[in-house]
Scaffold this motif. Structure first.
Motif, short mmCIF file in Angstrom:
data_model
loop_
_atom_site.label_atom_id
_atom_site.label_comp_id
_atom_site.label_asym_id
_atom_site.label_seq_id
_atom_site.Cartn_x
_atom_site.Cartn_y
_atom_site.Cartn_z
N UNK A 90 0.75 -1.19 -0.08
CA UNK A 90 0.07 0.05 0.10
C UNK A 90 0.85 1.24 -0.02
N UNK A 91 0.10 2.48 0.14
CA UNK A 91 1.08 3.80 0.04
C UNK A 91 1.17 4.56 1.17
N UNK A 92 0.32 3.96 2.33
CA UNK A 92 0.53 4.42 3.71
C UNK A 92 1.70 3.73 4.22
N UNK A 93 2.81 4.60 5.11
CA UNK A 93 3.57 3.99 5.74
C UNK A 93 2.98 3.44 6.98
N UNK A 94 3.51 2.32 7.49
CA UNK A 94 3.22 1.76 8.66
C UNK A 94 3.33 2.49 10.15
N UNK A 95 2.79 2.13 11.12
CA UNK A 95 3.26 2.85 12.49
C UNK A 95 4.10 1.70 12.93
N UNK A 96 3.88 0.62 12.79
CA UNK A 96 4.90 -0.51 13.55
C UNK A 96 5.24 -1.74 12.39
N UNK A 97 6.64 -2.22 12.70
CA UNK A 97 6.98 -3.57 11.89
C UNK A 97 7.09 -4.58 12.80
N UNK A 98 6.40 -5.75 12.37
CA UNK A 98 6.78 -6.78 13.49
C UNK A 98 7.11 -8.00 12.61
N UNK A 99 8.25 -8.89 13.18
CA UNK A 99 8.77 -10.06 12.67
C UNK A 99 8.17 -11.18 13.42
N UNK A 100 7.94 -12.23 12.56
CA UNK A 100 7.28 -13.61 13.37
C UNK A 100 8.24 -14.83 12.71
N UNK A 101 8.60 -15.49 13.81
CA UNK A 101 9.46 -16.63 13.45
C UNK A 101 9.05 -17.65 14.39
N UNK A 102 9.14 -18.86 13.71
CA UNK A 102 8.90 -20.08 14.30
C UNK A 102 10.24 -21.04 14.31
#
Length: 155
Positions: A109-121
């Motif tokens: 999308x065109x809107x910058x996010x408020x947060x970035x998260x990483x998910x790992x198993x």
């Protein structure tokens, strides 16, 4: 033949020693297993935080562009895998094991996010030092260590 009252206690010390030894060995293996899991979690958390900071510092036009951001996400996954390998965590993670989300949805999308998260198993397998039997005693030989790291987006 009469038995003396003291004869009925014969061998009780060996019996008690067996149970104390058994409990001590199980406790030792459990401490080793918990220590290893804590070490894996610590290494994984630090590696994911560094990778999340790298992704969160990317410019908005890179992070939200679906043609470019797969390379950024692959670099983040490689960063986590390299850190795990450097710390001796085995078997580690494979390609595509790190999921990157922006505001808990895919980064597009065109809107910058408020947060970035990483998910790992991270799969945790028996290590061959006697903890295998303890892991199997819990009913499975495959454990997973799931981790999520979320950082604020700051390009």
């Amino acid at each position: 033949m009469k038995t003396r009252p003291g004869n009925r206690q014969r061998g009780i010390a060996a019996f008690e020693f067996y149970f104390v030894l058994l409990a001590s060995v199980l406790l030792l293996f459990m401490l080793i297993l918990c220590g290893r899991m804590a070490w894996y979690a610590n290494v994984l958390n630090k590696a994911m935080y560094d990778a999340a900071r790298m992704v969160a510092s990317a410019p908005p036009e890179v992070l939200t562009n679906t043609a470019v951001n797969p390379q950024l996400f692959a670099a983040a996954g490689n960063m986590v895998a390299d850190a795990l390998a450097a710390a001796g965590v085995s078997p580690g993670i494979g390609p595509g094991s790190v999921q990157v989300l922006c505001d808990d949805v895919t980064c597009a999308g065109n809107i910058p996010p408020q947060s970035v998260s990483l998910h790992v198993r991270l799969p945790v397998t028996p290590d061959g030092i006697g903890v295998d039997a303890l892991i199997a005693a819990f009913g499975t030989s495959d454990w997973n260590l799931d981790a999520v790291v979320e950082v604020s987006y700051a390009p």
